[in-house]
Write an enzyme that holds these catalytic residues in place. Structure first.
Site, mmCIF file in Angstrom:
data_model
loop_
_atom_site.group_PDB
_atom_site.id
_atom_site.type_symbol
_atom_site.label_atom_id
_atom_site.label_comp_id
_atom_site.label_asym_id
_atom_site.label_seq_id
_atom_site.Cartn_x
_atom_site.Cartn_y
_atom_site.Cartn_z
ATOM 1 N N GLU A 1 7.444 -6.903 1.854
ATOM 2 C CA GLU A 1 6.165 -6.886 2.585
ATOM 3 C C GLU A 1 5.353 -8.144 2.259
ATOM 4 O OE1 GLU A 1 5.048 -4.739 4.760
ATOM 5 O OE2 GLU A 1 6.263 -2.936 4.487
ATOM 6 N N TYR B 1 -15.176 1.030 -7.024
ATOM 7 C CA TYR B 1 -16.452 1.680 -6.703
ATOM 8 C C TYR B 1 -17.467 1.482 -7.823
ATOM 9 C CZ TYR B 1 -13.570 3.577 -3.019
ATOM 10 O OH TYR B 1 -12.730 3.682 -1.931
ATOM 11 N N ARG C 1 -10.461 10.524 1.693
ATOM 12 C CA ARG C 1 -10.400 11.261 2.962
ATOM 13 C C ARG C 1 -11.707 12.006 3.189
ATOM 14 N NH1 ARG C 1 -4.383 11.488 3.283
ATOM 15 N NH2 ARG C 1 -4.051 9.251 3.039
ATOM 16 N N ARG D 1 0.863 9.899 5.610
ATOM 17 C CA ARG D 1 1.139 8.586 6.190
ATOM 18 C C ARG D 1 2.477 8.022 5.700
ATOM 19 N NH1 ARG D 1 -3.976 8.107 7.991
ATOM 20 N NH2 ARG D 1 -5.750 8.079 6.575
ATOM 21 N N LYS E 1 0.851 -1.173 0.000
ATOM 22 C CA LYS E 1 0.000 0.000 0.000
ATOM 23 C C LYS E 1 0.896 1.235 0.000
ATOM 24 C CE LYS E 1 -3.711 2.275 2.493
ATOM 25 N NZ LYS E 1 -4.566 2.243 3.675
ATOM 26 N N LYS F 1 -2.213 -1.633 -3.874
ATOM 27 C CA LYS F 1 -3.080 -0.462 -3.796
ATOM 28 C C LYS F 1 -2.257 0.815 -3.811
ATOM 29 C CE LYS F 1 -6.164 1.622 -0.532
ATOM 30 N NZ LYS F 1 -6.728 1.586 0.760
ATOM 31 N N SER G 1 -10.049 5.690 -4.735
ATOM 32 C CA SER G 1 -10.947 6.831 -4.924
ATOM 33 C C SER G 1 -10.447 7.814 -5.990
ATOM 34 C CB SER G 1 -11.141 7.548 -3.584
ATOM 35 O OG SER G 1 -9.892 7.945 -3.034
HETATM 36 C C1 PBG Z 1 -7.221 3.239 5.417
HETATM 37 C C2 PBG Z 1 -7.639 3.186 3.996
HETATM 38 C C3 PBG Z 1 -7.481 4.185 3.025
HETATM 39 C C4 PBG Z 1 -8.065 3.700 1.843
HETATM 40 C C5 PBG Z 1 -8.565 2.439 2.129
HETATM 41 N N1 PBG Z 1 -8.262 2.124 3.451
HETATM 42 C C6 PBG Z 1 -6.947 5.551 3.135
HETATM 43 C C7 PBG Z 1 -5.540 5.806 3.464
HETATM 44 O O1 PBG Z 1 -4.727 4.913 3.685
HETATM 45 O O2 PBG Z 1 -5.214 6.984 3.535
HETATM 46 C C8 PBG Z 1 -8.133 4.436 0.553
HETATM 47 C C9 PBG Z 1 -9.146 3.928 -0.431
HETATM 48 C C10 PBG Z 1 -9.420 4.855 -1.553
HETATM 49 O O3 PBG Z 1 -8.747 5.892 -1.733
HETATM 50 O O4 PBG Z 1 -10.354 4.546 -2.316
HETATM 51 N N2 PBG Z 1 -8.274 2.795 6.268
#
Ligand code: PBG
Length: 310
Positions: free
Chosen positions: A220, A300, A193, A204, A183, A235, A261
């Site tokens: 990982e 989505y 967000r 992060r 990730k 991701k 997203s």
């Molecule tokens: C963390 C989480 C995130 C997403 C899924 N799980 C956000 C992040 O790590 O900042 C992002 C998913 C998306 O952008 O569609 N709980």
């Protein structure tokens, strides 16, 4: 002939629908940066789950959005049996039973008042090992609430092992772990967000991966498998197809990719302006992700695309 020789085909069962459920709302709340996606009420979530199942989608991944007043430093609402995510898991399981794989995002960021994926130490840094204790409890509570699969997305070191142990301890060997293995610390999470009403200031980068690197994804991956991951995820998806292909080549467990997203928002926004053919762009983006090696795609558009294929 093109149809006959196509090497990659999309199928409704390829997809998992990520869905947001918000506490204390009586109508679904549209998410500005994700046209067509809403923060569900408990009722509208149940309907969305049924629609996904009817369209042949494989699963639903739930994210809880608590009331602001319920957020605290430890993300307590994430482990409260009556917290919004747990309530929604029970709702959805009651509605769909085993017709749809019900998955829970296992992370604290939606529930903490600082918006980080873990708890913080006295200097405001994410405390990896203290966070693992919270994740262990969260896994058990989500399993009790009916999750078939938990999806740890916090990128803490050792999270898969701790969660596997916690589930086994309560006799839930049957609950599977979909590990967010690779990730990346990505700008493409931007619209998410808003979707979860995140309280995060800053970023992060101390616990998510650097977009410049691919080797650490394989590291990982090895760790997650050793610790007991049943499935692994890359991701975001589109900007990381090379990572996806390498991961898919390296393992014999199912590989998932999350079209996040920002990937969704880009196509919707360009389509809204008339700059791109929306439906073709969606199918092409998903075909690319599957071609690169994804067995499963979180998107989505899951229900919509499954319907057009079905
Ligand atoms: C963390 C989480 C995130 C997403 C899924 N799980 C956000 C992040 O790590 O900042 C992002 C998913 C998306 O952008 O569609 N709980």
């Amino acid at each position: 002939m093109r149809r006959m020789v196509a090497e990659t085909r999309l199928h409704p069962a390829d997809f998992i629908l990520p869905a947001f459920v918000r506490e204390g709302v009586s109508e679904p709340v549209p998410i500005g940066a994700m046209p067509g996606v809403v923060q569900h009420t408990r009722d509208s979530l149940r309907k969305a789950a049924v629609e996904a199942a009817e369209a042949g989608v494989s699963g639903i991944m739930l994210f809880g959005v608590p009331e602001d007043t319920k957020k605290d430093a430890l993300g307590t609402a994430g482990t409260d049996p009556d917290g919004i995510l747990q309530v929604a898991l029970r709702d959805v399981r009651a509605e769909v039973g085993d017709d749809l794989l019900v998955m829970a995002d296992l992370c604290l960021d939606e529930f903490t008042d600082h918006g980080h994926c873990g708890v913080l130490d006295d200097q405001g840094r994410v405390d990896n090992d203290a966070t693992l204790e919270r994740y262990a409890e969260m896994a058990q509570v989500q399993a009790d609430a009916g999750a078939h699969v938990v999806g740890p997305s916090g990128m803490m070191d050792g999270q898969i092992g701790v969660i596997r142990d916690a589930l086994d301890q309560i006799g839930r060997e049957d609950v599977a772990i979909l590990a967010y293995t690779a990730k990346y610390s990505s700008a493409f999470f931007g619209p998410f967000r808003e979707a979860v009403g995140s309280s995060l200031r800053g970023d992060r980068q101390t616990y998510q991966q650097d977009p410049a690197n691919w080797r650490e994804s394989l590291r990982e991956l090895a760790l997650d498998l050793e610790e007991g991951a049943d499935m692994v995820m890359v991701k975001p998806a589109g900007p990381y197809l090379d990572i996806l292909a390498r991961v898919a080549d390296a393992v014999d467990v199912p590989v998932a990719a999350y079209q996040v997203s920002g990937e969704y928002a880009m196509i919707e926004a360009a389509a809204e302006k008339g700059w791109i053919d929306r439906d073709r762009a969606i199918l092409e983006s998903l075909t690319g992700i599957k071609r690169a090696g994804a067995r499963t795609i979180l998107t989505y558009w899951a229900t919509e695309v499954a319907r057009t294929l079905g």
